[in-house]
Design a protein around this motif. Structure first.
Motif, PDB file in Angstrom:
ATOM      1  N   ALA A  14      41.175  60.606  -3.126  1.00 21.57           N
ATOM      2  CA  ALA A  14      42.597  59.852  -3.247  1.00 21.57           C
ATOM      3  C   ALA A  14      43.480  60.679  -2.336  1.00 21.57           C
ATOM      4  CB  ALA A  14      42.960  59.719  -4.766  1.00 21.57           C
ATOM      5  N   ASP A  42      46.657  58.257  -1.646  1.00 24.23           N
ATOM      6  CA  ASP A  42      46.701  57.181  -2.364  1.00 24.23           C
ATOM      7  C   ASP A  42      47.065  57.184  -3.908  1.00 24.23           C
ATOM      8  OD1 ASP A  42      46.288  54.442  -3.497  1.00 24.23           O
ATOM      9  OD2 ASP A  42      44.462  54.130  -2.302  1.00 24.23           O
ATOM     10  N   LYS A  45      45.616  54.816  -6.504  1.00 25.95           N
ATOM     11  CA  LYS A  45      44.170  55.267  -6.789  1.00 25.95           C
ATOM     12  C   LYS A  45      43.903  56.527  -7.691  1.00 25.95           C
ATOM     13  CE  LYS A  45      39.695  55.762  -4.266  1.00 25.95           C
ATOM     14  NZ  LYS A  45      39.315  55.862  -3.063  1.00 25.95           N
TER      15      LYS A  45
END
Length: 471
Positions: A14, A42, A45
């Motif tokens: 991530a 991310d 996520k």
């Protein structure tokens, strides 16, 4: 608690994969990363992973909130999965600092100087709170202090006051140690520099204004040059600038003086030259600058108390997000040293409480068990002065709790500034913060605390219900 290796692999993925990690370390609750490109992270996520309680970027570091006791296990798995070597927090700081702009570097420098001495200052603040309980009139008896009625407690209170005041009386020594260390010099010389600036042979800084009015301020006559013979008790800027000069002079001499003569030359010449500059140039200029800054803040909060409270109370948490709040620690210390108290620090305490209340409201608003648990634990942390879990793990994630907390903080701050609430010292910035407030102002501060507790909670919960409570 066992750590699932797959969850750690998900964290690595991530944040952009192991190739995106320059260095990684951890503190008590967080993983700290210096990343090549933070745009590859991310966040959605990342924060969906069970181990992760929140994430944020500050001072060039990307930090992932894991939790006390678990973070070291996660870090161990992280180093095995990525193959990166174990790094210290300083390694990560050094790697992250390369990406900072000049303003961010200046703010980080102040943070690196003041954070190491915070435990001593906060401890002193708590002890001063205990002294206030014993020596403050009107707390236990009307118009009398506890030590006036029970005189056997007087000497104990006096000892507590001496212990508590030490960190503030010798504040330049603490700052000198930390600043010279940060600037690359010998910390011991920094301590000597700080003590030199508050030497008993100098006129006490707090008596300087009166001595000037009476024309009794002492001076040195250096071959026709009149130099004020004053100390810099409670002053921040003189020792900061003098520490920078000391470190650079020491580095200059250390590179050029042969090893056989370093002990006889480097430290003596460094202290002599820096001391001379401190008393003739650095001290007078920065003393005037520090007093000007103090006067500006005092004028603002005396004549525009409502506006000052609303702005500082409403923006303090934003300053925390950017890391700029560290700059105001120096202002707090300057105010305490110059006028005997600070009207800024009480607002900090209320801001922390507001963030905790907004996070607590999310425990009732959310249907997600993970959010409920995180909201409860992070709100308790914020009430005790540590706001990062609440701010970055809950409030900023959902945005509206953070805004509600800002509104509550601004409202509470406006109230206490209108009532001229001040703190005698810096303490624990949450519910225990009242111990640092002058006892005669506790009533107004407690009302401010009630506002900070109720308003963010009610606004956050109300807004969550308006939007359907789907969290």
């Amino acid at each position: 608690m066992a750590v699932n290796r797959q969850s750690v692999e998900q964290i690595v993925e991530a944040i952009g994969g192991k190739d995106n990690i320059v260095a990684a370390s951890h503190c008590v609750t967080r993983l700290r990363f210096a990343l090549k490109d933070e745009s590859k992270v991310d966040k959605e996520k990342l924060e969906s992973i069970d181990l992760v309680k929140g994430s944020f970027s500050a001072n060039g570091q990307f930090q992932v909130v894991i939790g006390q006791g678990v973070v070291d296990k996660v870090y161990h798995e992280l180093t095995e999965i990525t193959g990166i070597g174990r790094a210290t927090k300083q390694d990560v700081k050094d790697a992250a600092e390369k990406k900072l702009n000049p303003l961010q570097r200046a703010i980080k420098t102040l943070a690196d100087i003041f954070i190491p001495i915070l435990p001593a200052i906060v401890t002193a603040g708590l002890l001063m709170g205990i002294h206030n309980l014993l020596a403050g009139p009107g707390i236990f008896y009307e118009d009398q202090a506890l030590i006036d009625v029970h005189t056997q407690w007087a000497d104990l209170a006096d000892i507590i006051n001496l212990i508590a005041n030490t960190a503030f009386v010798f504040l330049p020594a603490l700052i000198g140690w930390s600043a010279v260390k940060k600037f690359g010099g010998s910390p011991l010389l920094g301590v000597v520099l700080g003590l030199m600036l508050v030497h008993p042979a100098l006129l006490n800084a707090w008596a300087y204004a009166e001595a000037v009015q009476e024309g009794t301020d002492p001076t040195w006559n250096l071959f026709g040059l009149e130099v004020s013979k004053i100390g810099y008790q409670g002053q921040v800027l003189p020792v900061l600038f003098a520490a920078y000069v000391l470190a650079k002079v020491e580095q200059f001499l250390d590179r050029r003086v042969p090893d056989a003569f370093k002990l006889l030359v480097v430290a003596p010449v460094t202290l002599l030259l820096t001391g001379f500059l401190a008393f003739t140039l650095i001290g007078p200029v920065t003393f005037a600058a520090g007093n000007a800054i103090t006067s500006a803040f005092v004028t603002l909060f005396e004549h525009f108390a409502l506006l000052g409270g609303l702005i500082y109370g409403g923006l303090y948490a934003v300053l925390v997000v950017t890391g700029m709040h560290h700059t105001f620690l120096a202002v707090d210390l300057q105010l305490i040293g110059t006028i005997g108290g600070t009207f800024l620090w009480p607002i900090l305490a209320l801001s922390n409480i507001s963030q905790g209340s907004a996070a607590l409201a999310m425990m009732f608003a959310s249907r997600d068990k993970k959010i409920k648990g995180l909201s409860l634990t992070s709100s308790v942390s914020a009430y005790l002065g540590i706001t990062e879990p609440a701010m970055f793990g809950v409030n900023l994630r959902f945005k509206y709790p953070f805004i509600c907390a800002l509104i509550g903080s601004a409202t509470a701050a406006a109230f206490i500034t209108l009532n001229q609430v001040r703190a005698a010292s810096i303490g624990v910035g949450g519910l225990p913060g009242f111990l640092s407030i002058f006892p005669q102002q506790w009533g107004a501060f407690f009302i401010g605390m009630a506002i900070a507790l109720i308003v963010p909670f009610a606004l956050t919960l109300g807004y969550a219900k308006l939007r359907g409570g789907q969290v």
